[in-house]
Design an enzyme around this catalytic site. Structure first.
Site, PDB file in Angstrom:
ATOM      1  N   SER A 180       2.121  12.121   7.669  1.00 38.93           N
ATOM      2  CA  SER A 180       0.862  12.368   8.387  1.00 38.93           C
ATOM      3  C   SER A 180      -0.096  13.189   7.529  1.00 38.93           C
ATOM      4  CB  SER A 180       1.152  13.130   9.683  1.00 38.93           C
ATOM      5  OG  SER A 180       1.888  12.314  10.552  1.00 38.93           O
ATOM      6  N   GLN A 204      12.952  -3.800  31.891  1.00 41.19           N
ATOM      7  CA  GLN A 204      13.340  -3.440  33.260  1.00 41.19           C
ATOM      8  C   GLN A 204      13.267  -4.664  34.184  1.00 41.19           C
ATOM      9  OE1 GLN A 204      14.475  -0.462  33.640  1.00 41.19           O
ATOM     10  NE2 GLN A 204      14.909  -0.563  35.828  1.00 41.19           N
ATOM     11  N   PHE A 250       0.866  -1.184   0.000  1.00 33.94           N
ATOM     12  CA  PHE A 250       0.000   0.000   0.000  1.00 33.94           C
ATOM     13  C   PHE A 250       0.899   1.229   0.000  1.00 33.94           C
ATOM     14  CE2 PHE A 250      -2.439   3.157   2.526  1.00 33.94           C
ATOM     15  CZ  PHE A 250      -3.631   3.173   1.822  1.00 33.94           C
ATOM     16  N   TRP A 308       8.918   4.440   2.671  1.00 33.44           N
ATOM     17  CA  TRP A 308       8.611   3.539   3.798  1.00 33.44           C
ATOM     18  C   TRP A 308       7.533   2.530   3.420  1.00 33.44           C
ATOM     19  CZ3 TRP A 308       7.778   8.991   5.018  1.00 33.44           C
ATOM     20  CH2 TRP A 308       8.948   9.614   5.413  1.00 33.44           C
ATOM     21  N   ILE A 309       7.698   1.909   2.262  1.00 34.84           N
ATOM     22  CA  ILE A 309       6.653   0.995   1.801  1.00 34.84           C
ATOM     23  C   ILE A 309       6.948  -0.428   2.277  1.00 34.84           C
ATOM     24  CG2 ILE A 309       5.419   0.070  -0.202  1.00 34.84           C
ATOM     25  CD1 ILE A 309       5.010   3.159   0.451  1.00 34.84           C
ATOM     26  N   GLY A 347      -7.100  -0.948   8.717  1.00 33.81           N
ATOM     27  CA  GLY A 347      -5.686  -1.208   9.000  1.00 33.81           C
ATOM     28  C   GLY A 347      -5.345  -0.909  10.444  1.00 33.81           C
ATOM     29  N   GLU A 406       0.639   3.703   9.968  1.00 37.46           N
ATOM     30  CA  GLU A 406      -0.823   3.788   9.800  1.00 37.46           C
ATOM     31  C   GLU A 406      -1.414   4.908  10.649  1.00 37.46           C
ATOM     32  OE1 GLU A 406      -2.881   0.169   9.089  1.00 37.46           O
ATOM     33  OE2 GLU A 406      -1.105  -0.736   8.182  1.00 37.46           O
ATOM     34  N   GLY A 407      -0.630   5.990  10.747  1.00 38.71           N
ATOM     35  CA  GLY A 407      -1.032   7.173  11.499  1.00 38.71           C
ATOM     36  C   GLY A 407      -0.394   7.179  12.864  1.00 38.71           C
ATOM     37  N   GLY A 453      16.100  -6.887  33.715  1.00 35.64           N
ATOM     38  CA  GLY A 453      17.406  -6.326  34.087  1.00 35.64           C
ATOM     39  C   GLY A 453      18.403  -6.473  32.945  1.00 35.64           C
TER      40      GLY A 453
HETATM   41  N1  CAA Z   1     -13.423   7.081   5.147  1.00 38.09           N
HETATM   42  C1  CAA Z   1     -13.845   7.726   4.041  1.00 38.09           C
HETATM   43  N2  CAA Z   1     -13.571   9.021   3.806  1.00 38.09           N
HETATM   44  C2  CAA Z   1     -12.836   9.688   4.727  1.00 38.09           C
HETATM   45  C3  CAA Z   1     -12.367   9.071   5.904  1.00 38.09           C
HETATM   46  C4  CAA Z   1     -12.707   7.715   6.104  1.00 38.09           C
HETATM   47  N3  CAA Z   1     -12.304   7.059   7.185  1.00 38.09           N
HETATM   48  N4  CAA Z   1     -11.669   9.973   6.625  1.00 38.09           N
HETATM   49  C5  CAA Z   1     -11.698  11.126   5.918  1.00 38.09           C
HETATM   50  N5  CAA Z   1     -12.400  10.939   4.773  1.00 38.09           N
HETATM   51  C6  CAA Z   1     -12.701  11.932   3.746  1.00 38.09           C
HETATM   52  C7  CAA Z   1     -13.423  13.134   4.355  1.00 38.09           C
HETATM   53  O1  CAA Z   1     -14.823  12.929   4.366  1.00 38.09           O
HETATM   54  C8  CAA Z   1     -13.049  14.244   3.387  1.00 38.09           C
HETATM   55  O2  CAA Z   1     -13.812  14.154   2.213  1.00 38.09           O
HETATM   56  P1  CAA Z   1     -14.683  15.431   1.656  1.00 38.09           P
HETATM   57  O3  CAA Z   1     -13.806  16.636   1.773  1.00 38.09           O
HETATM   58  O4  CAA Z   1     -15.003  15.055   0.269  1.00 38.09           O
HETATM   59  O5  CAA Z   1     -15.852  15.497   2.550  1.00 38.09           O
HETATM   60  C9  CAA Z   1     -11.634  13.865   2.970  1.00 38.09           C
HETATM   61  O6  CAA Z   1     -11.483  12.464   3.231  1.00 38.09           O
HETATM   62  C10 CAA Z   1     -10.579  14.656   3.684  1.00 38.09           C
HETATM   63  O7  CAA Z   1     -10.712  14.377   5.068  1.00 38.09           O
HETATM   64  P2  CAA Z   1     -10.120  15.346   6.149  1.00 38.09           P
HETATM   65  O8  CAA Z   1     -10.605  16.747   5.926  1.00 38.09           O
HETATM   66  O9  CAA Z   1     -10.407  14.714   7.471  1.00 38.09           O
HETATM   67  O10 CAA Z   1      -8.552  15.292   5.798  1.00 38.09           O
HETATM   68  P3  CAA Z   1      -7.349  15.909   6.606  1.00 38.09           P
HETATM   69  O11 CAA Z   1      -6.231  16.071   5.687  1.00 38.09           O
HETATM   70  O12 CAA Z   1      -7.776  17.111   7.383  1.00 38.09           O
HETATM   71  O13 CAA Z   1      -6.992  14.816   7.730  1.00 38.09           O
HETATM   72  C11 CAA Z   1      -5.998  12.769   8.396  1.00 38.09           C
HETATM   73  C12 CAA Z   1      -6.979  13.503   7.502  1.00 38.09           C
HETATM   74  C13 CAA Z   1      -6.813  12.002   9.421  1.00 38.09           C
HETATM   75  C14 CAA Z   1      -4.991  13.631   9.131  1.00 38.09           C
HETATM   76  C15 CAA Z   1      -5.318  11.864   7.373  1.00 38.09           C
HETATM   77  O14 CAA Z   1      -4.503  12.654   6.515  1.00 38.09           O
HETATM   78  C16 CAA Z   1      -4.541  10.747   7.966  1.00 38.09           C
HETATM   79  O15 CAA Z   1      -5.118   9.749   8.383  1.00 38.09           O
HETATM   80  N6  CAA Z   1      -3.179  10.863   7.962  1.00 38.09           N
HETATM   81  C17 CAA Z   1      -2.309   9.789   8.365  1.00 38.09           C
HETATM   82  C18 CAA Z   1      -1.928   8.976   7.162  1.00 38.09           C
HETATM   83  C19 CAA Z   1      -1.523   7.594   7.522  1.00 38.09           C
HETATM   84  O16 CAA Z   1      -2.112   6.930   8.351  1.00 38.09           O
HETATM   85  N7  CAA Z   1      -0.512   7.112   6.815  1.00 38.09           N
HETATM   86  C20 CAA Z   1      -0.092   5.768   6.978  1.00 38.09           C
HETATM   87  C21 CAA Z   1       0.605   5.299   5.764  1.00 38.09           C
HETATM   88  S1  CAA Z   1       0.307   3.622   5.387  1.00 38.09           S
HETATM   89  C22 CAA Z   1       1.281   2.707   6.411  1.00 38.09           C
HETATM   90  O17 CAA Z   1       1.798   3.147   7.393  1.00 38.09           O
HETATM   91  C23 CAA Z   1       1.354   1.271   6.032  1.00 38.09           C
HETATM   92  C24 CAA Z   1       2.493   0.514   6.641  1.00 38.09           C
HETATM   93  O18 CAA Z   1       3.634   0.628   6.290  1.00 38.09           O
HETATM   94  C25 CAA Z   1       2.204  -0.470   7.678  1.00 38.09           C
END
Ligand code: CAA
Length: 379
Positions: free
Chosen positions: A132, A336, A123, A156-157, A242, A363-364, A339
């Site tokens: 973020s 801890q 992904f 970081w995939i 996830g 994943e955030g 030890g």
């Molecule tokens: N389901 C469907 N739609 C969603 C949603 C959800 N759960 N969450 C948000 N949306 C939609 C919103 O409705 C909005 O749509 P509209 O504008 O059309 O109404 C749109 O998405 C934008 O949402 P936000 O305004 O909430 O977006 P934002 O930028 O303000 O914030 C955030 C969103 C929560 C900060 C988000 O950017 C986020 O989750 N960031 C973290 C990213 C992340 O988790 N990355 C992980 C990478 S993958 C990984 O780590 C895999 C690995 O290696 C293990």
């Protein structure tokens, strides 16, 4: 309200626990030290039906529920979080998204081999400047009529070098901001797609983490998932599920460290008695066990909501936030309690402590989970 696991859940738990003991524990220290990918173990997990756990049997999956998935993630992660992260990404971020939002042709071509464990999925959302802040995608996918032209770098995939099917999030129309983002299915080996060097990580070292470069990669139109502009919502929806997987991974890391600590405290003698007879140690174990139980309940609740088709974004973020913080606190305490022995590799808790840290990041981050939770509270 029912707190017991069903007979089926208990059977799945036993299978995952046996697998972790018999197949993951041998060689775990070497795999961690030499960053060796658990290829054989992942193949066997595919044969057990754990790579497409929640996918319908119609598409090669096992048709299990999200509670079973949480149980399996906990059991595998007690021993080997490097393997469980591959399981989690394949199940939640790749298979779930494809089954829910892919079309028939995409499911037949890509989901079936992924769910059967014949191939691994990755992904690709994070970028050098979009971690973020996932809406700031710099990777572009320009509409060329019958195909898109993909350009950019992903960072970081997980599964960067071992995956065959990649879900890539990219910006098609900058003016539309997040509503101009799409999700594409990209195959390994396509012209212009290169895999960067492996990251040398603190934890989950057996999993392969790479940068990916896309240079004028031609992606057929039929490989876009959903309607034009659906990519950001697709990514967020995949991440919701996830987060249950990673919360359960964190739970497993914590419970693995706790179980090792109980065993050690009973065996190790100090001041003429077992460590377990010292109140200082008893209090630590009591706090660990209490937090782990709370984390488990949050994981199961989020999974239950998902299984019952109820909103679960907030519950998944609560589970991930609490379980990952629990994993960090518990593993630090486990070292801890052990030890000096806790600081060397043979006793496993130092690895679990290093592995725990990533659950507060991928994943955030914990801060992102707090954003998701508080938005739901205040809307
Ligand atoms: N389901 C469907 N739609 C969603 C949603 C959800 N759960 N969450 C948000 N949306 C939609 C919103 O409705 C909005 O749509 P509209 O504008 O059309 O109404 C749109 O998405 C934008 O949402 P936000 O305004 O909430 O977006 P934002 O930028 O303000 O914030 C955030 C969103 C929560 C900060 C988000 O950017 C986020 O989750 N960031 C973290 C990213 C992340 O988790 N990355 C992980 C990478 S993958 C990984 O780590 C895999 C690995 O290696 C293990």
């Amino acid at each position: 309200m029912q707190f017991d696991l069903t007979e089926e859940h208990l059977m799945i738990q036993r299978a995952a626990r046996d697998f972790a003991q018999n197949e993951l524990k041998p060689g775990i220290i070497e795999r961690d030290e030499h960053q060796k990918f658990p290829a054989e173990q992942i193949k066997k997990l595919g044969e057990l039906g754990f790579m497409g756990m929640m996918v319908s049997p119609e598409y090669g999956g096992s048709g299990m529920d999200a509670i079973s998935y949480s149980i399996v993630m906990e059991e595998l992660s007690k021993i080997d979080a490097s393997t469980s992260v591959v399981v989690s990404v394949n199940n939640s971020l790749v298979c779930y998204g494809l089954e829910k939002f892919g079309n028939q042709a995409q499911k037949q071509k890509y989901l079936v081999p992924l769910a059967q464990g014949d191939v691994i999925g990755a992904f690709c959302l994070s970028e050098p400047e979009a971690g973020s802040d996932a809406t700031s995608q710099r990777t572009t996918a320009i509409d060329m009529g019958d195909h898109y032209l993909l350009n950019g770098t992903k960072n970081w995939i997980t599964g960067g070098s071992t995956a065959s099917t990649f879900i890539v999030i990219a910006q098609t129309d900058v003016a539309k901001k997040h509503r101009g983002i799409n999700a594409f299915i990209v195959e390994k080996g396509w012209e212009g797609f290169t895999v960067g060097p492996k990251e040398n990580k603190m934890g989950v070292r057996g999993s392969d983490t790479h940068s990916l470069m896309f240079n004028d990669v031609k992606v057929p139109k039929e490989n876009r998932i959903g309607e034009d502009g659906f990519g950001f919502k697709f990514a967020m929806a995949a991440l919701e599920g996830g987060r249950i997987g990673i919360a359960s991974q964190a739970l497993g890391i914590a419970s693995g460290a706790y179980e090792l600590s109980v065993q050690y405290a009973k065996e190790r003698q100090a001041f003429g008695k077992a460590l377990a007879d010292l109140q200082a140690i008893q209090f630590k174990l009591a706090d660990m066990a209490t937090e782990i139980e709370a984390a488990r309940l949050l994981c199961y609740r989020a999974a239950w909501l998902k299984d019952n088709h109820l909103p679960y974004a907030q519950a998944a973020s609560m589970a991930k936030l609490f379980a990952s913080e629990t994993a960090m606190r518990t593993t630090i305490e486990a070292v801890q309690i052990h030890g000096g022995y806790g600081y060397v590799k043979e006793y496993h808790v130092e690895r679990l402590m290093r592995d725990a840290k990533i659950t507060q990041i991928y994943e955030g981050t914990s801060e992102i989970q707090r954003i998701v939770i508080s938005r739901e509270l205040l809307k």
